[in-house]
Design a protein around this motif. Structure first.
Motif, PDB file in Angstrom:
ATOM      1  N   GLN A 129      -5.094  -8.792  -2.737  1.00 16.56           N
ATOM      2  CA  GLN A 129      -5.804  -8.543  -1.485  1.00 16.56           C
ATOM      3  C   GLN A 129      -4.953  -7.948  -0.381  1.00 16.56           C
ATOM      4  O   GLN A 129      -5.478  -7.577   0.667  1.00 16.56           O
ATOM      5  N   SER A 130      -3.643  -7.823  -0.600  1.00 12.09           N
ATOM      6  CA  SER A 130      -2.798  -7.362   0.498  1.00 12.09           C
ATOM      7  C   SER A 130      -1.501  -6.753  -0.025  1.00 12.09           C
ATOM      8  O   SER A 130      -1.022  -7.090  -1.113  1.00 12.09           O
ATOM      9  N   SER A 131      -0.925  -5.853   0.785  1.00 16.53           N
ATOM     10  CA  SER A 131       0.376  -5.257   0.471  1.00 16.53           C
ATOM     11  C   SER A 131       1.493  -5.955   1.230  1.00 16.53           C
ATOM     12  O   SER A 131       2.610  -5.438   1.299  1.00 16.53           O
ATOM     13  N   VAL A 132       1.210  -7.119   1.831  1.00 13.21           N
ATOM     14  CA  VAL A 132       2.216  -7.824   2.627  1.00 13.21           C
ATOM     15  C   VAL A 132       3.476  -8.041   1.792  1.00 13.21           C
ATOM     16  O   VAL A 132       3.406  -8.441   0.627  1.00 13.21           O
ATOM     17  N   PRO A 133       4.657  -7.757   2.343  1.00 13.61           N
ATOM     18  CA  PRO A 133       5.905  -7.972   1.590  1.00 13.61           C
ATOM     19  C   PRO A 133       6.066  -9.445   1.189  1.00 13.61           C
ATOM     20  O   PRO A 133       5.759 -10.348   1.968  1.00 13.61           O
ATOM     21  N   ILE A 134       6.555  -9.666  -0.026  1.00  9.23           N
ATOM     22  CA  ILE A 134       6.717 -11.016  -0.558  1.00  9.23           C
ATOM     23  C   ILE A 134       8.161 -11.232  -0.994  1.00  9.23           C
ATOM     24  O   ILE A 134       8.714 -10.429  -1.757  1.00  9.23           O
ATOM     25  N   ILE A 135       8.746 -12.325  -0.516  1.00 13.64           N
ATOM     26  CA  ILE A 135      10.069 -12.748  -0.966  1.00 13.64           C
ATOM     27  C   ILE A 135       9.895 -14.037  -1.758  1.00 13.64           C
ATOM     28  O   ILE A 135       9.328 -14.998  -1.258  1.00 13.64           O
ATOM     29  N   LEU A 178      -3.974   1.892  -3.264  1.00 11.01           N
ATOM     30  CA  LEU A 178      -4.202   2.863  -4.325  1.00 11.01           C
ATOM     31  C   LEU A 178      -5.630   2.683  -4.831  1.00 11.01           C
ATOM     32  O   LEU A 178      -6.024   1.581  -5.215  1.00 11.01           O
ATOM     33  N   THR A 179      -6.402   3.761  -4.825  1.00  9.04           N
ATOM     34  CA  THR A 179      -7.811   3.698  -5.228  1.00  9.04           C
ATOM     35  C   THR A 179      -8.034   4.533  -6.473  1.00  9.04           C
ATOM     36  O   THR A 179      -7.684   5.711  -6.509  1.00  9.04           O
ATOM     37  N   SER A 180      -8.625   3.916  -7.484  1.00  7.05           N
ATOM     38  CA  SER A 180      -8.858   4.593  -8.762  1.00  7.05           C
ATOM     39  C   SER A 180     -10.028   5.570  -8.648  1.00  7.05           C
ATOM     40  O   SER A 180     -10.804   5.521  -7.681  1.00  7.05           O
ATOM     41  N   PRO A 181     -10.205   6.457  -9.622  1.00  6.91           N
ATOM     42  CA  PRO A 181     -11.356   7.368  -9.607  1.00  6.91           C
ATOM     43  C   PRO A 181     -12.692   6.637  -9.562  1.00  6.91           C
ATOM     44  O   PRO A 181     -13.690   7.184  -9.087  1.00  6.91           O
ATOM     45  N   GLU A 182     -12.718   5.377 -10.042  1.00  8.08           N
ATOM     46  CA  GLU A 182     -13.958   4.584 -10.013  1.00  8.08           C
ATOM     47  C   GLU A 182     -14.138   3.833  -8.702  1.00  8.08           C
ATOM     48  O   GLU A 182     -15.141   3.133  -8.512  1.00  8.08           O
ATOM     49  N   GLY A 183     -13.168   3.946  -7.797  1.00  4.74           N
ATOM     50  CA  GLY A 183     -13.280   3.291  -6.499  1.00  4.74           C
ATOM     51  C   GLY A 183     -12.652   1.915  -6.423  1.00  4.74           C
ATOM     52  O   GLY A 183     -12.784   1.226  -5.410  1.00  4.74           O
ATOM     53  N   GLU A 184     -11.938   1.487  -7.463  1.00  3.95           N
ATOM     54  CA  GLU A 184     -11.294   0.173  -7.446  1.00  3.95           C
ATOM     55  C   GLU A 184      -9.978   0.246  -6.676  1.00  3.95           C
ATOM     56  O   GLU A 184      -9.135   1.100  -6.958  1.00  3.95           O
ATOM     57  N   GLU A 185      -9.804  -0.648  -5.720  1.00  3.86           N
ATOM     58  CA  GLU A 185      -8.608  -0.648  -4.882  1.00  3.86           C
ATOM     59  C   GLU A 185      -7.585  -1.665  -5.366  1.00  3.86           C
ATOM     60  O   GLU A 185      -7.944  -2.754  -5.822  1.00  3.86           O
ATOM     61  N   THR A 186      -6.324  -1.312  -5.260  1.00  5.33           N
ATOM     62  CA  THR A 186      -5.231  -2.240  -5.530  1.00  5.33           C
ATOM     63  C   THR A 186      -4.116  -1.952  -4.538  1.00  5.33           C
ATOM     64  O   THR A 186      -4.004  -0.837  -4.025  1.00  5.33           O
ATOM     65  N   ARG A 245       9.613  -1.672 -11.374  1.00  4.81           N
ATOM     66  CA  ARG A 245       8.603  -1.199 -10.426  1.00  4.81           C
ATOM     67  C   ARG A 245       7.897   0.055 -10.936  1.00  4.81           C
ATOM     68  O   ARG A 245       6.684   0.213 -10.738  1.00  4.81           O
ATOM     69  N   ILE A 246       8.624   0.951 -11.573  1.00  3.73           N
ATOM     70  CA  ILE A 246       7.977   2.120 -12.173  1.00  3.73           C
ATOM     71  C   ILE A 246       6.982   1.668 -13.242  1.00  3.73           C
ATOM     72  O   ILE A 246       5.857   2.177 -13.338  1.00  3.73           O
ATOM     73  N   SER A 247       7.380   0.685 -14.050  1.00  4.98           N
ATOM     74  CA  SER A 247       6.486   0.160 -15.078  1.00  4.98           C
ATOM     75  C   SER A 247       5.229  -0.431 -14.456  1.00  4.98           C
ATOM     76  O   SER A 247       4.110  -0.242 -14.974  1.00  4.98           O
ATOM     77  N   ARG A 248       5.380  -1.120 -13.344  1.00  2.00           N
ATOM     78  CA  ARG A 248       4.231  -1.736 -12.679  1.00  2.00           C
ATOM     79  C   ARG A 248       3.291  -0.663 -12.118  1.00  2.00           C
ATOM     80  O   ARG A 248       2.070  -0.789 -12.203  1.00  2.00           O
ATOM     81  N   ILE A 249       3.852   0.397 -11.536  1.00  2.00           N
ATOM     82  CA  ILE A 249       3.014   1.489 -11.027  1.00  2.00           C
ATOM     83  C   ILE A 249       2.246   2.140 -12.179  1.00  2.00           C
ATOM     84  O   ILE A 249       1.065   2.456 -12.059  1.00  2.00           O
ATOM     85  N   ARG A 250       2.935   2.330 -13.303  1.00  2.00           N
ATOM     86  CA  ARG A 250       2.280   2.926 -14.467  1.00  2.00           C
ATOM     87  C   ARG A 250       1.091   2.095 -14.922  1.00  2.00           C
ATOM     88  O   ARG A 250       0.040   2.628 -15.287  1.00  2.00           O
TER      89      ARG A 250
END
Length: 240
Positions: free
Chosen positions: A79-85, A155-163, A206-211
């Motif tokens: 639900q959020s991009s808030v930085p996490i430690i 990041l929004t997918s072509p189907e409109g799903e947000e992450t 992190r690259i793997s997670r973006i993929r």
């Protein structure tokens, strides 16, 4: 008549840890640097607070009584991009990798020096608040049906799903989006926000997670590994 300079906005950090002494220790340390802290002892309390307010960062203990810490990180990131430690007694490399895979931005092992935690908080706050001027960066990146908003890390997918991406993931993706079809070396990407001094594999994780977020069944591989060189975004990008 003299006017007083505007005061800087005080940053807020949420801390979830079931050990009161640790929460109070972090509160005292943050107060010395004009950082407001709010401490919660359970995951449920933190998630309820996040529904009401978005902090500038979260510090998450992995050993919570009501929810596994890794599950909590996943819930926050949905639900959020808030930085996490992450704050944990688990110091094994596999735990650090798992934390990054789930979207954490940093990982601190207990017992810790409060000054180290504060340094990491301040570093993350600088990175997350280092927003460009509107005339320097467009608001949206469009590629292969995807939409990416740098300001919100959404990041929004072509189907409109947000992450939502973590701060480190967002920095890496934007670097690739701004240089499509060009090979970016690991050293270049490390210097542009992917570095984690405590874990050399952080950029690969992190690259793997973006993929994974960009992965679609039978779809193309948007990010390619150029062995011996680095990574490349293999599609055109339109900014607007």
């Amino acid at each position: 008549m003299q006017t007083r300079p505007a005061q800087a906005v005080k940053r807020t950090v949420f801390v979830v840890d079931d050990e009161p002494d640790i929460g109070n220790l972090l509160l005292d340390a943050m107060s010395q640097f004009e950082i407001a802290g709010k401490v919660f002892s359970t995951a449920a309390q933190l998630l309820a607070a996040l529904d009401r307010e978005t902090p500038d960062a979260c510090i998450v203990d992995l050993g919570l009584p009501d929810m596994e810490g890794m599950t909590l990180i996943n819930e926050i990131r949905r639900q959020s991009s808030v930085p996490i430690i992450v704050l944990s007694a688990r110091g094994h490399a596999s735990d650090r990798v798992m934390g990054l895979e789930l979207g954490a931005d940093d990982y601190v092992v207990k017992p810790f020096d409060p000054r180290e935690v504060i340094a990491r908080i301040r570093s993350i706050l600088r990175r997350s608040s280092d927003q460009p001027q509107p005339d320097q960066r467009p608001e949206l990146a469009l590629f292969e049906g995807w939409t990416y908003q740098p300001a919100s890390h959404c990041l929004t997918s072509p189907e409109g799903e947000e992450t939502f991406l973590s701060t480190g993931e967002a920095t890496l993706l934007e670097a690739l989006l701004r240089a499509p079809k060009r090979v970016l070396t690991r050293d270049y990407l490390l210097e542009h926000g992917g570095r984690d001094e405590s874990l050399d594999r952080s950029i690969d994780v992190r690259i793997s997670r973006i993929r994974k977020k960009l992965n679609r069944k039978d779809g193309p591989a948007h990010i390619r590994t150029i062995y011996g060189s680095g990574y490349m975004l293999a599609c055109d990008v339109k900014w607007g």
